[in-house]
Structures are given as C-alpha cells and as structure tokens.
Design a protein around this motif. Sequence first.
Motif, PDB file in Angstrom:
ATOM      1  N   PHE A   1       0.836  -1.204   0.000  1.00 12.01           N
ATOM      2  CA  PHE A   1       0.000   0.000   0.000  1.00 12.01           C
ATOM      3  C   PHE A   1       0.870   1.252   0.000  1.00 12.01           C
ATOM      4  N   ILE A   2       1.875   1.296   0.865  1.00 15.27           N
ATOM      5  CA  ILE A   2       2.747   2.470   0.940  1.00 15.27           C
ATOM      6  C   ILE A   2       3.503   2.672  -0.362  1.00 15.27           C
ATOM      7  N   SER A   3       3.942   1.589  -0.993  1.00 18.34           N
ATOM      8  CA  SER A   3       4.742   1.697  -2.217  1.00 18.34           C
ATOM      9  C   SER A   3       3.911   2.048  -3.435  1.00 18.34           C
ATOM     10  N   ASN A   4       2.649   1.663  -3.465  1.00 15.51           N
ATOM     11  CA  ASN A   4       1.870   1.799  -4.690  1.00 15.51           C
ATOM     12  C   ASN A   4       0.605   2.646  -4.544  1.00 15.51           C
ATOM     13  N   CYS A   5       0.017   2.686  -3.372  1.00 12.90           N
ATOM     14  CA  CYS A   5      -1.282   3.337  -3.205  1.00 12.90           C
ATOM     15  C   CYS A   5      -1.208   4.677  -2.470  1.00 12.90           C
ATOM     16  N   ALA A   6      -0.102   4.893  -1.746  1.00 14.47           N
ATOM     17  CA  ALA A   6       0.007   6.112  -0.937  1.00 14.47           C
ATOM     18  C   ALA A   6      -0.066   7.397  -1.750  1.00 14.47           C
ATOM     19  N   PRO A   7       0.466   7.468  -2.990  1.00 12.53           N
ATOM     20  CA  PRO A   7       0.372   8.732  -3.739  1.00 12.53           C
ATOM     21  C   PRO A   7      -1.052   9.219  -3.934  1.00 12.53           C
ATOM     22  N   CYS A   8      -2.020   8.301  -4.028  1.00  8.36           N
ATOM     23  CA  CYS A   8      -3.416   8.712  -4.244  1.00  8.36           C
ATOM     24  C   CYS A   8      -4.252   8.676  -2.968  1.00  8.36           C
ATOM     25  N   HIS A   9      -3.944   7.780  -2.050  1.00  5.33           N
ATOM     26  CA  HIS A   9      -4.771   7.605  -0.855  1.00  5.33           C
ATOM     27  C   HIS A   9      -4.064   8.019   0.436  1.00  5.33           C
ATOM     28  N   GLY A  10      -2.786   8.428   0.347  1.00  7.39           N
ATOM     29  CA  GLY A  10      -2.064   8.820   1.538  1.00  7.39           C
ATOM     30  C   GLY A  10      -1.433   7.620   2.214  1.00  7.39           C
ATOM     31  N   PRO A  11      -0.325   7.795   2.928  1.00 12.13           N
ATOM     32  CA  PRO A  11       0.355   6.666   3.569  1.00 12.13           C
ATOM     33  C   PRO A  11      -0.463   6.006   4.671  1.00 12.13           C
ATOM     34  N   GLN A  12      -1.418   6.730   5.227  1.00 17.55           N
ATOM     35  CA  GLN A  12      -2.276   6.164   6.279  1.00 17.55           C
ATOM     36  C   GLN A  12      -3.694   5.921   5.782  1.00 17.55           C
ATOM     37  N   GLY A  13      -3.896   6.060   4.467  1.00 23.79           N
ATOM     38  CA  GLY A  13      -5.227   5.852   3.895  1.00 23.79           C
ATOM     39  C   GLY A  13      -6.169   7.001   4.112  1.00 23.79           C
ATOM     40  N   GLN A  14      -5.645   8.202   4.460  1.00 26.57           N
ATOM     41  CA  GLN A  14      -6.501   9.345   4.777  1.00 26.57           C
ATOM     42  C   GLN A  14      -7.107   9.994   3.551  1.00 26.57           C
ATOM     43  N   GLY A  15      -6.576   9.657   2.352  1.00 23.45           N
ATOM     44  CA  GLY A  15      -7.115  10.203   1.120  1.00 23.45           C
ATOM     45  C   GLY A  15      -6.345  11.418   0.657  1.00 23.45           C
ATOM     46  N   VAL A  16      -5.962  11.448  -0.641  1.00 17.21           N
ATOM     47  CA  VAL A  16      -5.318  12.613  -1.253  1.00 17.21           C
ATOM     48  C   VAL A  16      -6.113  12.935  -2.513  1.00 17.21           C
ATOM     49  N   VAL A  17      -5.680  12.363  -3.643  1.00 19.80           N
ATOM     50  CA  VAL A  17      -6.498  12.459  -4.854  1.00 19.80           C
ATOM     51  C   VAL A  17      -7.644  11.457  -4.766  1.00 19.80           C
ATOM     52  N   GLY A  18      -7.316  10.274  -4.285  1.00 22.23           N
ATOM     53  CA  GLY A  18      -8.322   9.249  -4.094  1.00 22.23           C
ATOM     54  C   GLY A  18      -9.070   9.439  -2.791  1.00 22.23           C
ATOM     55  N   PRO A  19     -10.119   8.676  -2.564  1.00 24.88           N
ATOM     56  CA  PRO A  19     -10.955   8.852  -1.369  1.00 24.88           C
ATOM     57  C   PRO A  19     -10.275   8.366  -0.094  1.00 24.88           C
ATOM     58  N   ASN A  20     -10.844   8.800   1.008  1.00 28.94           N
ATOM     59  CA  ASN A  20     -10.415   8.348   2.331  1.00 28.94           C
ATOM     60  C   ASN A  20     -10.850   6.889   2.513  1.00 28.94           C
ATOM     61  N   LEU A  21      -9.906   6.039   2.929  1.00 25.12           N
ATOM     62  CA  LEU A  21     -10.196   4.609   3.077  1.00 25.12           C
ATOM     63  C   LEU A  21     -10.394   4.192   4.531  1.00 25.12           C
ATOM     64  N   THR A  22     -10.441   5.159   5.444  1.00 26.74           N
ATOM     65  CA  THR A  22     -10.545   4.816   6.867  1.00 26.74           C
ATOM     66  C   THR A  22     -11.922   5.108   7.450  1.00 26.74           C
ATOM     67  N   ASP A  23     -12.779   5.807   6.696  1.00 27.28           N
ATOM     68  CA  ASP A  23     -14.097   6.142   7.248  1.00 27.28           C
ATOM     69  C   ASP A  23     -15.119   5.081   6.859  1.00 27.28           C
ATOM     70  N   ASP A  24     -16.397   5.391   7.086  1.00 33.54           N
ATOM     71  CA  ASP A  24     -17.481   4.436   6.830  1.00 33.54           C
ATOM     72  C   ASP A  24     -18.083   4.577   5.446  1.00 33.54           C
ATOM     73  N   TYR A  25     -17.497   5.443   4.600  1.00 32.44           N
ATOM     74  CA  TYR A  25     -18.093   5.718   3.302  1.00 32.44           C
ATOM     75  C   TYR A  25     -17.237   5.074   2.202  1.00 32.44           C
ATOM     76  N   TRP A  26     -17.957   4.466   1.228  1.00 28.60           N
ATOM     77  CA  TRP A  26     -17.269   3.760   0.138  1.00 28.60           C
ATOM     78  C   TRP A  26     -17.931   4.102  -1.190  1.00 28.60           C
ATOM     79  N   LEU A  27     -17.081   4.300  -2.190  1.00 24.41           N
ATOM     80  CA  LEU A  27     -17.605   4.601  -3.525  1.00 24.41           C
ATOM     81  C   LEU A  27     -17.990   3.333  -4.284  1.00 24.41           C
ATOM     82  N   HIS A  28     -17.284   2.252  -4.019  1.00 24.21           N
ATOM     83  CA  HIS A  28     -17.515   1.015  -4.783  1.00 24.21           C
ATOM     84  C   HIS A  28     -17.706  -0.196  -3.869  1.00 24.21           C
TER      85      HIS A  28
END
Length: 319
Positions: free
Chosen positions: A234-261
């Motif tokens: 995740f840190i190597s491939n997903c962090a640029p869009c979702h942040g290193p902690q999954g807080q969301g940058v360009v992509g959505p926040n992955l730590t809350d209760d809301y999901w797009l898909h």
Amino acid sequence: MVLLVVIGGLLLAIGILGNAVMGAMDIFREKMTKDGSKTLLTAGIVVLTLMSNSAFAQDAVVTASPYFTRLSQTSFYLLLSVIVLELAVIISLLFLLRYLVGIKRKCKPKKVVAAGKPRISWWEKVNNTQTLDTAAEAGQNMGHNFDGIRELNNPTPPWWKWGFIFSICFGIVYFWRTEISHSAPSQIEELAMAEEKAAIAKEAYLKNAANNIDENNVTLLVDAGDITAGQKMFISNCAPCHGPQGQGVVGPNLTDDYWLHGGKINEVFKTIKYGVADKGMKSWQEDFSPKQLAQLASFIKSIHGSNPPNAKEPQGQKE
C-alpha cells in the motif's frame, strides 16, 4: 521382494497340484481308452482354458501400472506376467484335477473303511492331525494332566512350521538389506521419504491454492504477516493517491465508513483488481498475484476507523 515371495508361493502350489494331477493320470489313461472322443473333447476344453488364462494374463500385464513400485517398467511387467501365468496354470490344474477326480469317482467304487479304523479327512491330512478314539488316545497321551484336561501328542501343522521358517528367512533378508548392505530403505527411512514427498506436495498445493483467489472466494486475512505485507504494498503503490495512512489525497479516504464502490472484502478486492478507469485508478491484477491482492485488501480493511490526521471528507455511501 513381495512379488518374488508371491512367485515362490505360487510355484509351491503348482508343484503340489502337479503332483496330484500326475497321481491321477493313470485313471485318466484308462478313461481315454474307454471313451476316447469324450476325453479328447475334454482335453480340448482344458487346452482352451489354458489359452484363455494365458490371454487373460496378457491383458492383465497390459493394464498393470508401474507407478507404485521403484522397479523398472520392464522388471515390473516381467514379474507380474510370471505371477499371472502361474495363476493361470493353477486354475487350469484345478480344472484338470477336478475332472480327473470325477473320473476316479465314476471308475472306482468307494473303499469301505475297515471297522474300527477312523477315517482321516483331507483337513486332518493337511494339518498332520487325526481324530483319535478312546483306545488310541492312550498311546498319544503326553502324561500332562491338569484338572481333567490331558495333553495329547498333536504336533503343529506343517504349513504353520513352514510359514514360521519362511518368516525367519524373510526377516534375515530384510535385516541384511536395510541394516547391513543398505540396498533397501528401512521403515523409518521410507517414512522420512514419504513425509518429504508429502511436504513437497503440500507446498505445491498451498501455492496453487493461494493463486486461486478471486473476488468470489476471497476472505479477510487477519494474520500479522499478511497485514504487514499488504501495508508495504500500500505504501509503495497506493500512498500517492490515498495517503500513507489511507486518509485520502487524490483518491478517497479509506478509513471512514463511506465507500464509492463497496466496502466488503470482496468488493475492495474487486476494485483493486480491476481498477476504476473513469476515475483514474489503474487495474493492479497484472502487478500483484491474487494472494497479494488479498493481502492489500485486508490491510485496507484493517485501517478502517483509524481516524488519521488530515483525513479527506467522506465520499460515496455509508456502510
């Protein structure tokens, strides 16, 4: 060794049956002179029986499998063909002996057993025992008497003695091969080889099973090693869009209760695997194995509710 033992036992049976058939040949010759045509027909049937049994032996050899022995294919087929041929000879001798015994019963009347002389059955002959009357028991008494029970001189059956001798010979050969010459593995060595093969087969099975994961059968991984592996990816491939902690940058926040898909494990796995082209998320199925995709999806599920700083506003539907 087992095949050679079977061959030796069948040879012994053939010798015994052959001796019995030779003893009945005199009666067969007498019958041949009286009824030549009928006997000739019967002899033809016997020959056909031998031929059919030989053909059966050939079929059995063709269908035999050499994969359960360490012998070469030629040696295995050779030993197996000898065994089947011996069985064919035994069956043919039994048919022939049955026919000859039938002639004996037709040609010779039953002998009248002398009065007072016990008749010995075939089972008693095989076991070298006999049924004794009261008068004969006195001569066979061993002199051992306990609570009215007397010991008679009834020796151990010959077949049991020969079996005991054979087991001793087999043990000597087995000990020599496994412990002295080491030309054959011992039971402990065979167990070790079997366990090694089982470990290799298990490793191959687990490897294949790990690559058979898809969005229909994926399960949430809770092992610490799997979560750590997913975090590194995740840190190597997903962090640029979702942040290193999954807080969301360009992509959505992955730590809350809301999901797009969808936020279920199979839905997260599917989103990572196929991507979302219209929103700029690539498909990762060519970069990661199914096992790695499951680890990555499980890590994303593990950071749910972590509330990292600077978290992006919720997007999608609440689950």
